[in-house]
Scaffold this active site. Structure first.
Site, PDB file in Angstrom:
ATOM      1  N   ALA A   3     103.851  62.887 -12.136  1.00  0.00           N
ATOM      2  CA  ALA A   3     102.499  63.206 -11.669  1.00  0.00           C
ATOM      3  C   ALA A   3     102.168  64.688 -11.824  1.00  0.00           C
ATOM      4  O   ALA A   3     101.007  65.035 -12.017  1.00  0.00           O
ATOM      5  CB  ALA A   3     102.310  62.761 -10.226  1.00  0.00           C
TER       6      ALA A   3
ATOM      7  N   ASN B 175     100.295  63.641   0.464  1.00  0.00           N
ATOM      8  CA  ASN B 175     101.752  63.491   0.508  1.00  0.00           C
ATOM      9  C   ASN B 175     102.369  63.986   1.809  1.00  0.00           C
ATOM     10  O   ASN B 175     103.517  63.677   2.088  1.00  0.00           O
ATOM     11  CB  ASN B 175     102.394  64.199  -0.688  1.00  0.00           C
TER      12      ASN B 175
ATOM     13  N   GLN C  31     100.969  59.186  -4.421  1.00  0.00           N
ATOM     14  CA  GLN C  31     101.417  58.537  -3.189  1.00  0.00           C
ATOM     15  C   GLN C  31     100.740  57.186  -2.955  1.00  0.00           C
ATOM     16  O   GLN C  31     101.180  56.413  -2.111  1.00  0.00           O
ATOM     17  CB  GLN C  31     101.137  59.434  -1.971  1.00  0.00           C
TER      18      GLN C  31
ATOM     19  N   HIS D 229     108.667  57.987  -9.493  1.00  0.00           N
ATOM     20  CA  HIS D 229     109.695  58.053  -8.437  1.00  0.00           C
ATOM     21  C   HIS D 229     109.140  57.991  -7.022  1.00  0.00           C
ATOM     22  O   HIS D 229     109.874  58.093  -6.056  1.00  0.00           O
ATOM     23  CB  HIS D 229     110.576  59.296  -8.617  1.00  0.00           C
TER      24      HIS D 229
ATOM     25  N   THR E 189     109.059  62.183 -27.963  1.00  0.00           N
ATOM     26  CA  THR E 189     109.671  60.852 -28.005  1.00  0.00           C
ATOM     27  C   THR E 189     109.562  60.195 -26.634  1.00  0.00           C
ATOM     28  O   THR E 189     109.889  60.822 -25.619  1.00  0.00           O
ATOM     29  CB  THR E 189     111.150  60.973 -28.426  1.00  0.00           C
TER      30      THR E 189
ATOM     31  N   CYS F 136     108.305  70.059  -2.207  1.00  0.00           N
ATOM     32  CA  CYS F 136     108.159  71.213  -3.096  1.00  0.00           C
ATOM     33  C   CYS F 136     108.008  72.508  -2.332  1.00  0.00           C
ATOM     34  O   CYS F 136     108.247  73.582  -2.856  1.00  0.00           O
ATOM     35  CB  CYS F 136     106.922  71.038  -3.979  1.00  0.00           C
TER      36      CYS F 136
HETATM   37  C1  LIG Z   1     105.215  63.787  -5.803  1.00  0.00           C
HETATM   38  C2  LIG Z   1     103.792  64.153  -6.023  1.00  0.00           C
HETATM   39  C3  LIG Z   1     103.382  64.805  -7.187  1.00  0.00           C
HETATM   40  C4  LIG Z   1     104.356  65.241  -8.249  1.00  0.00           C
HETATM   41  O1  LIG Z   1     104.895  64.156  -8.921  1.00  0.00           O
HETATM   42  P1  LIG Z   1     106.178  64.347  -9.850  1.00  0.00           P
HETATM   43  O2  LIG Z   1     106.295  63.027 -10.546  1.00  0.00           O
HETATM   44  O3  LIG Z   1     107.309  64.629  -8.921  1.00  0.00           O
HETATM   45  O4  LIG Z   1     105.904  65.471 -10.774  1.00  0.00           O
HETATM   46  C5  LIG Z   1     102.037  65.077  -7.343  1.00  0.00           C
HETATM   47  N1  LIG Z   1     101.146  64.736  -6.407  1.00  0.00           N
HETATM   48  C6  LIG Z   1     101.501  64.116  -5.276  1.00  0.00           C
HETATM   49  C7  LIG Z   1     100.444  63.736  -4.279  1.00  0.00           C
HETATM   50  C8  LIG Z   1     102.832  63.805  -5.036  1.00  0.00           C
HETATM   51  O5  LIG Z   1     103.170  63.212  -3.898  1.00  0.00           O
END
Ligand SMILES: *Cc1c(COP(=O)(O)O)cnc(C)c1O
Length: 389
Positions: free
Chosen positions: A73, A153, A181, A203, A242, A328
């Site tokens: 994301a 999040n 989320q 994930h 790729t 983060c």
């Molecule tokens: C986890 C998250 C992201 C980042 O996603 P990644 O796949 O870890 O880069 C971005 N936005 C929100 C709201 C998230 O919870």
């Protein structure tokens, strides 16, 4: 019941065994490069990718050609914001977002601001929802994009996507939503909600780390993007490199499972979450729930315990995996920028605990956690009283 208990599903989720099962063959036997056009190995990989694309598209009512696979994301958010700004720079210079967005959106917007774009942060209500009147007023002739997340999040608040989408469509402004989320947790429909771009993270929905997707509207009112990664022209030229075939197969399977199980699973999670909320309320006074309790992910609860420092509380409960805010930004203990943006007082913004329930969370675990949290908070409060006396 196994300890420690994992209640940090907003940071990441385990891979569902059914997802892993679907992926395994694509590491070994079916290891082909999806861009190899001349042999069976390539065709098998390409067919698996196209099947996954269908599975992802179906979950959000998109068309197959509208799904671009990415690394997650963060990349999808970067591609959406920078891709639109750079592509349509001759039409305008203005972007609207909100202060409670994920850093992948906020930092992309900040980068664009350095390049000369103007960024407006829409006003937020104390419950975490964007103020729609303020958002409406912020749109100008020069506005290219509105980026407002589907679900937060940290505090799990759901934004009124349909209303924002309708407003953007009427004003001919593109609408991006970071749904990392929300995807697979709540129903999302890019047509009904007038969403032009939507970010997905594997994930956060029981697929592996390092895979995600960006929905890009290709049907009526097509959206074009300037790519960030140039190369072989994969993914319609929008994202070269790729393809991560096993990851993409996993994301597809994860989307299929979520689509099939969402109604029942979201009822189950909301039930457990409410059990946690009611249990904490019954055992503790002076606690504060952050964000709207009505417009909220079924698996989220954000609770502040004024007077108690979350790192101390979490250290005292090493048998429960929790976090105070987003993964983060939780390196150094700072008050939550999300709660600060809602204007909540410092003693509440500084003390949130985020409960992120997941597919593998059981009632037994919730009962254990709520007793453990209540006991620990009482003990820390008692210690605080003794120290102050
Ligand atoms: C986890 C998250 C992201 C980042 O996603 P990644 O796949 O870890 O880069 C971005 N936005 C929100 C709201 C998230 O919870």
């Amino acid at each position: 019941m196994k300890l420690p208990i994992y209640l940090d599903n907003h940071a990441t989720t385990p891979v569902d065994p059914r997802v892993l099962e679907a992926m395994l063959l694509y590491f070994t036997e079916n290891f082909g490069n999806a861009a190899s056009r001349n042999h069976q190995f390539g065709w098998t990989a390409a067919a698996a990718v196209e099947n996954a694309r269908k599975q992802v598209a179906k979950l959000i009512n998109a068309g197959t050609k509208e799904i671009v696979f990415t690394s997650g994301a963060s990349e999808s958010d970067n591609l959406a914001l920078k891709g639109v700004a750079h592509r349509y720079r001759d039409r305008g210079d203005h972007i609207i977002t909100a202060a409670t967005e994920h850093k992948a959106v906020l930092d992309s917007a900040a980068r664009l601001a350095q390049e000369g774009f103007r960024v407006t942060y829409a006003r937020l209500r104390p419950d975490g929802l964007v103020d729609l009147d303020d958002l409406m007023r912020a749109i100008t002739e020069k506005t290219l994009l509105v980026s407002i997340m589907a679900a937060n999040n940290e505090i799990g608040v759901l934004q009124p996507l349909s209303e924002i989408g309708r407003m953007c469509r009427e004003r001919r402004v593109l609408f991006h939503t970071d749904a990392a989320q929300a995807t697979g947790k709540i129903p999302l429909d890019v047509e009904a909600m007038h969403i032009d771009l939507l970010s997905i993270a594997g994930h956060k929905m029981y697929a592996p780390k390092g895979v995600g997707a960006l929905y890009v509207r290709r049907r009526a009112a097509q959206v074009d993007l300037e790519p960030i990664i140039d190369g072989g022209g994969h993914e319609g030229g929008l994202r070269s490199g790729t393809l991560n075939v096993p990851g993409i197969v996993g994301l597809g399977k994860a989307c299929e499972i979520c689509r099939q199980e969402m109604p029942e699973e979201s009822r189950r999670l909301a039930g457990l979450r409410d059990r946690l909320k009611d249990g904490l309320l019954a055992r503790l006074d002076g606690i504060h729930f952050n964000g709207s309790l009505e417009h909220r992910l079924p698996n989220n609860l954000s609770v502040s315990f004024p007077g108690i420092d979350p790192p101390t509380l979490m250290a005292a409960m090493s048998d429960i995996a929790l976090s105070s805010g987003s993964a983060c930004t939780s390196e150094k203990p700072e008050p939550s920028y999300v709660l600060q943006a809602l204007g909540v007082p410092a003693e509440i913004a500084g003390t949130p605990l985020r409960f992120g329930l997941g597919r593998f969370t059981t009632q037994e675990e919730i009962d254990y956690c709520l007793n453990r949290v209540a006991e620990t908070v009482k003990r820390l409060r008692e210690m605080g009283r003794i120290a102050a006396a």
